[in-house]
Scaffold this motif. Structure first.
Motif, PDB file in Angstrom:
ATOM      1  N   LEU B  78       7.765  67.646  -1.945  1.00 52.81           N
ATOM      2  CA  LEU B  78       7.907  67.701  -3.303  1.00 52.81           C
ATOM      3  C   LEU B  78       8.940  66.553  -3.831  1.00 52.81           C
ATOM      4  O   LEU B  78       8.718  66.007  -4.907  1.00 52.81           O
ATOM      5  CB  LEU B  78       8.761  69.134  -3.772  1.00 52.81           C
ATOM      6  CG  LEU B  78       7.732  70.116  -3.865  1.00 52.81           C
ATOM      7  CD1 LEU B  78       8.472  71.456  -3.696  1.00 52.81           C
ATOM      8  CD2 LEU B  78       6.591  70.183  -4.897  1.00 52.81           C
ATOM      9  N   TRP B  81       6.286  63.764  -4.240  1.00 54.15           N
ATOM     10  CA  TRP B  81       5.514  63.774  -5.247  1.00 54.15           C
ATOM     11  C   TRP B  81       6.143  63.276  -6.555  1.00 54.15           C
ATOM     12  O   TRP B  81       5.545  62.349  -7.291  1.00 54.15           O
ATOM     13  CB  TRP B  81       5.301  65.471  -5.407  1.00 54.15           C
ATOM     14  CG  TRP B  81       5.066  65.710  -7.001  1.00 54.15           C
ATOM     15  CD1 TRP B  81       5.912  66.409  -7.767  1.00 54.15           C
ATOM     16  CD2 TRP B  81       3.956  65.377  -7.650  1.00 54.15           C
ATOM     17  NE1 TRP B  81       5.399  66.706  -8.859  1.00 54.15           N
ATOM     18  CE2 TRP B  81       4.309  66.176  -9.201  1.00 54.15           C
ATOM     19  CE3 TRP B  81       2.865  64.827  -7.826  1.00 54.15           C
ATOM     20  CZ2 TRP B  81       3.446  66.348 -10.148  1.00 54.15           C
ATOM     21  CZ3 TRP B  81       1.654  64.982  -8.964  1.00 54.15           C
ATOM     22  CH2 TRP B  81       2.307  65.676 -10.000  1.00 54.15           C
ATOM     23  N   THR B  85       5.091  59.613  -8.718  1.00 57.50           N
ATOM     24  CA  THR B  85       4.826  59.757 -10.016  1.00 57.50           C
ATOM     25  C   THR B  85       5.834  59.915 -11.040  1.00 57.50           C
ATOM     26  O   THR B  85       5.825  60.548 -11.835  1.00 57.50           O
ATOM     27  CB  THR B  85       4.051  61.060 -10.152  1.00 57.50           C
ATOM     28  OG1 THR B  85       4.985  62.238  -9.776  1.00 57.50           O
ATOM     29  CG2 THR B  85       2.838  61.522  -9.251  1.00 57.50           C
ATOM     30  N   LYS B  96       2.786  64.215 -17.550  1.00 58.09           N
ATOM     31  CA  LYS B  96       3.217  64.763 -16.059  1.00 58.09           C
ATOM     32  C   LYS B  96       3.795  66.078 -16.348  1.00 58.09           C
ATOM     33  O   LYS B  96       3.039  67.086 -15.401  1.00 58.09           O
ATOM     34  CB  LYS B  96       4.493  63.906 -15.543  1.00 58.09           C
ATOM     35  CG  LYS B  96       4.904  64.589 -14.107  1.00 58.09           C
ATOM     36  CD  LYS B  96       5.743  63.456 -13.409  1.00 58.09           C
ATOM     37  CE  LYS B  96       6.414  64.454 -12.053  1.00 58.09           C
ATOM     38  NZ  LYS B  96       7.380  63.402 -11.564  1.00 58.09           N
ATOM     39  N   GLY B 100       0.491  67.782 -14.467  1.00 69.65           N
ATOM     40  CA  GLY B 100       0.922  67.520 -13.102  1.00 69.65           C
ATOM     41  C   GLY B 100       1.611  68.848 -12.705  1.00 69.65           C
ATOM     42  O   GLY B 100       1.498  69.598 -11.620  1.00 69.65           O
ATOM     43  N   ASP B 101       2.678  69.525 -13.223  1.00 69.30           N
ATOM     44  CA  ASP B 101       3.073  70.646 -13.082  1.00 69.30           C
ATOM     45  C   ASP B 101       2.219  71.859 -13.463  1.00 69.30           C
ATOM     46  O   ASP B 101       2.253  72.838 -12.739  1.00 69.30           O
ATOM     47  CB  ASP B 101       4.331  71.044 -14.041  1.00 69.30           C
ATOM     48  CG  ASP B 101       5.556  70.095 -13.593  1.00 69.30           C
ATOM     49  OD1 ASP B 101       5.399  69.135 -12.680  1.00 69.30           O
ATOM     50  OD2 ASP B 101       6.386  70.217 -14.430  1.00 69.30           O
ATOM     51  N   ALA B 104       0.058  72.286 -10.186  1.00 68.27           N
ATOM     52  CA  ALA B 104       0.665  72.931  -9.254  1.00 68.27           C
ATOM     53  C   ALA B 104       0.946  74.524  -9.589  1.00 68.27           C
ATOM     54  O   ALA B 104       0.863  75.073  -8.358  1.00 68.27           O
ATOM     55  CB  ALA B 104       2.126  72.212  -9.018  1.00 68.27           C
ATOM     56  N   LEU B 161      -1.965  61.708 -11.258  1.00 69.46           N
ATOM     57  CA  LEU B 161      -1.254  62.726 -10.931  1.00 69.46           C
ATOM     58  C   LEU B 161      -1.932  63.869  -9.980  1.00 69.46           C
ATOM     59  O   LEU B 161      -1.239  64.506  -9.196  1.00 69.46           O
ATOM     60  CB  LEU B 161      -0.664  63.529 -12.216  1.00 69.46           C
ATOM     61  CG  LEU B 161       0.441  62.692 -13.219  1.00 69.46           C
ATOM     62  CD1 LEU B 161       0.351  63.403 -14.724  1.00 69.46           C
ATOM     63  CD2 LEU B 161       1.606  62.637 -12.438  1.00 69.46           C
ATOM     64  N   GLU B 164      -2.101  62.575  -6.285  1.00 68.85           N
ATOM     65  CA  GLU B 164      -0.811  62.859  -5.610  1.00 68.85           C
ATOM     66  C   GLU B 164      -0.562  64.374  -5.177  1.00 68.85           C
ATOM     67  O   GLU B 164       0.040  64.767  -4.427  1.00 68.85           O
ATOM     68  CB  GLU B 164       0.188  62.063  -6.549  1.00 68.85           C
ATOM     69  CG  GLU B 164       0.055  60.624  -6.456  1.00 68.85           C
ATOM     70  CD  GLU B 164      -0.025  59.645  -5.165  1.00 68.85           C
ATOM     71  OE1 GLU B 164       0.560  60.361  -4.146  1.00 68.85           O
ATOM     72  OE2 GLU B 164       0.022  58.713  -5.135  1.00 68.85           O
ATOM     73  N   ALA B 165      -0.686  65.218  -6.299  1.00 69.53           N
ATOM     74  CA  ALA B 165      -0.674  66.442  -6.399  1.00 69.53           C
ATOM     75  C   ALA B 165      -1.186  67.094  -5.215  1.00 69.53           C
ATOM     76  O   ALA B 165      -0.865  67.969  -4.361  1.00 69.53           O
ATOM     77  CB  ALA B 165      -0.943  67.370  -7.501  1.00 69.53           C
ATOM     78  N   GLN B 168      -0.265  65.935  -1.657  1.00 65.64           N
ATOM     79  CA  GLN B 168       1.171  66.464  -1.250  1.00 65.64           C
ATOM     80  C   GLN B 168       0.801  67.872  -0.850  1.00 65.64           C
ATOM     81  O   GLN B 168       1.687  68.463  -0.183  1.00 65.64           O
ATOM     82  CB  GLN B 168       2.216  66.512  -2.232  1.00 65.64           C
ATOM     83  CG  GLN B 168       2.670  65.008  -2.455  1.00 65.64           C
ATOM     84  CD  GLN B 168       3.187  64.309  -1.247  1.00 65.64           C
ATOM     85  OE1 GLN B 168       3.740  64.927  -0.444  1.00 65.64           O
ATOM     86  NE2 GLN B 168       2.871  62.993  -1.236  1.00 65.64           N
ATOM     87  N   GLY B 169      -0.066  68.549  -1.724  1.00 66.88           N
ATOM     88  CA  GLY B 169      -0.432  69.868  -1.396  1.00 66.88           C
ATOM     89  C   GLY B 169      -1.053  70.275   0.012  1.00 66.88           C
ATOM     90  O   GLY B 169      -0.671  70.963   0.833  1.00 66.88           O
TER      91      GLY B 169
END
Lengths: 211, 211
Positions: B78, B81, B85, B96, B100-101, B104, B161, B164-165, B168-169
């Motif tokens: 996290l 991330w 970003t 973002k 982005g959130d 997620a 975004l 990258e999410a 990382q996920g």
């Protein structure tokens, strides 16, 4: 609504003090806390500052003042204070939270003494110490116990915080005479009493941390 | 207490997601907001994230888990991330916050679908959209109206975004298989449905901002 001329200034400086303290404590928590638990604990204090900011902003709006305009005159001095007192480790951050904010809060409380009771009550409410002292005191004491040499370094740091606070406070007072007047309404006797009060409170905080 | 093995992981990743989102939004508010009013508005959302963190941490403790231990496996991904970003202007920060959130949170909500109702309810509670969308959408739309060329730049930013999410996920899923299993409990059909759901929600957010 009829209010003392310094009221909007006082609520404005206090609102920005809370808004900026919230942001800086949040940053210190992320960058300096030694564990996630400590990070959360300092963040908890930061979020409380934000809640206080919200109360002050809403009261400014109730008084018919524009909160942003009321805060703007104080942005530069308070940002300078934070820039000049950026802690470089966790113990410095805790001492700043306790000593630095402590002396600032003493000033605000003094300034509110002669105001309308509803304003004085609000100021008291946002200045209440919600476990901040205990948190900082316990951890600083433990830090000094673990590393006795830290005490001298932190005492010096506390002195620097007070010096910078007085210097920024003076700057604010010189550009906002109405606000300064709240502090010394009854003349020179009041100034002496004010400094005695501030000094006593500061000494108590230093002693509590073992500094 | 008997819980699905992924529950502590889910609450842990979600808790750290909220704790870190709170800190980053606070920082973005200070460094990128064009006015004190905007700064306060984004800070308000940040503080709400912190309140959600608090609920998750307390639930972890109720389940007999150590909240810090539950969060630790997710700190690296996290933080990465957020580092990858980091928004460079106010509109990027808003996109973002929303896109982005948003993606997620869709993941977390999906992961909670098959869990004990009391956990699913808690996850729903912390993922509730408290004005975040409206705030971001209104300001991004206004920003694009003022500067139409910003739209293409922000669309590219949103794509980054999402990329990258997902990246990382994937990393989180590979180190925490129990958590990944919550997302795809019923096999391949579930994976297809999951991706369709995420894609649809993302498309709606982009459209809402006019991107």
């Amino acid at each position: 609504m009829k209010e003392s001329p310094g009221v909007v200034d006082l609520l404005g400086v206090l609102a920005y003090a809370e808004l900026s303290a919230y942001a800086r404590m949040t940053e210190d928590a992320v960058t300096l806390a030694p564990s996630l638990g400590d990070r959360a604990a300092l963040s908890e204090l930061a979020v409380t500052e934000y809640a206080h900011f919200r109360l002050l902003r809403d009261r400014l709006a109730d008084l018919g003042a524009d909160p942003d305009e009321a805060m703007s005159p104080f942005v530069e001095a308070l940002d300078a204070w934070h820039t000049l007192t950026r802690p470089s480790d966790w113990l410095q951050a805790l001492v700043k939270t306790y000593v630095g904010d402590g002396i600032a809060l003493d000033f605000y409380r003094e300034a509110a003494r002669h105001l309308d009771p509803s304003i004085a009550e609000l100021v008291d409410e946002v200045l209440v110490d919600e476990g901040r002292s205990q948190f900082a005191v316990e951890r600083v004491r433990a830090g000094i116990e673990a590393e006795p040499a830290a005490a001298a370094r932190l005492a010096l740091w506390a002195r620097r915080l007070v010096g910078e606070a007085l210097s920024q406070g003076q700057q604010v007072a010189s550009v906002r005479p109405e606000l300064a007047r709240l502090l010394v309404e009854s003349g020179p006797a009041d100034i002496s009493r004010l400094f005695a009060t501030l000094q006593e409170a500061h000494g108590k905080r230093m002693a509590a941390m073992g500094l």
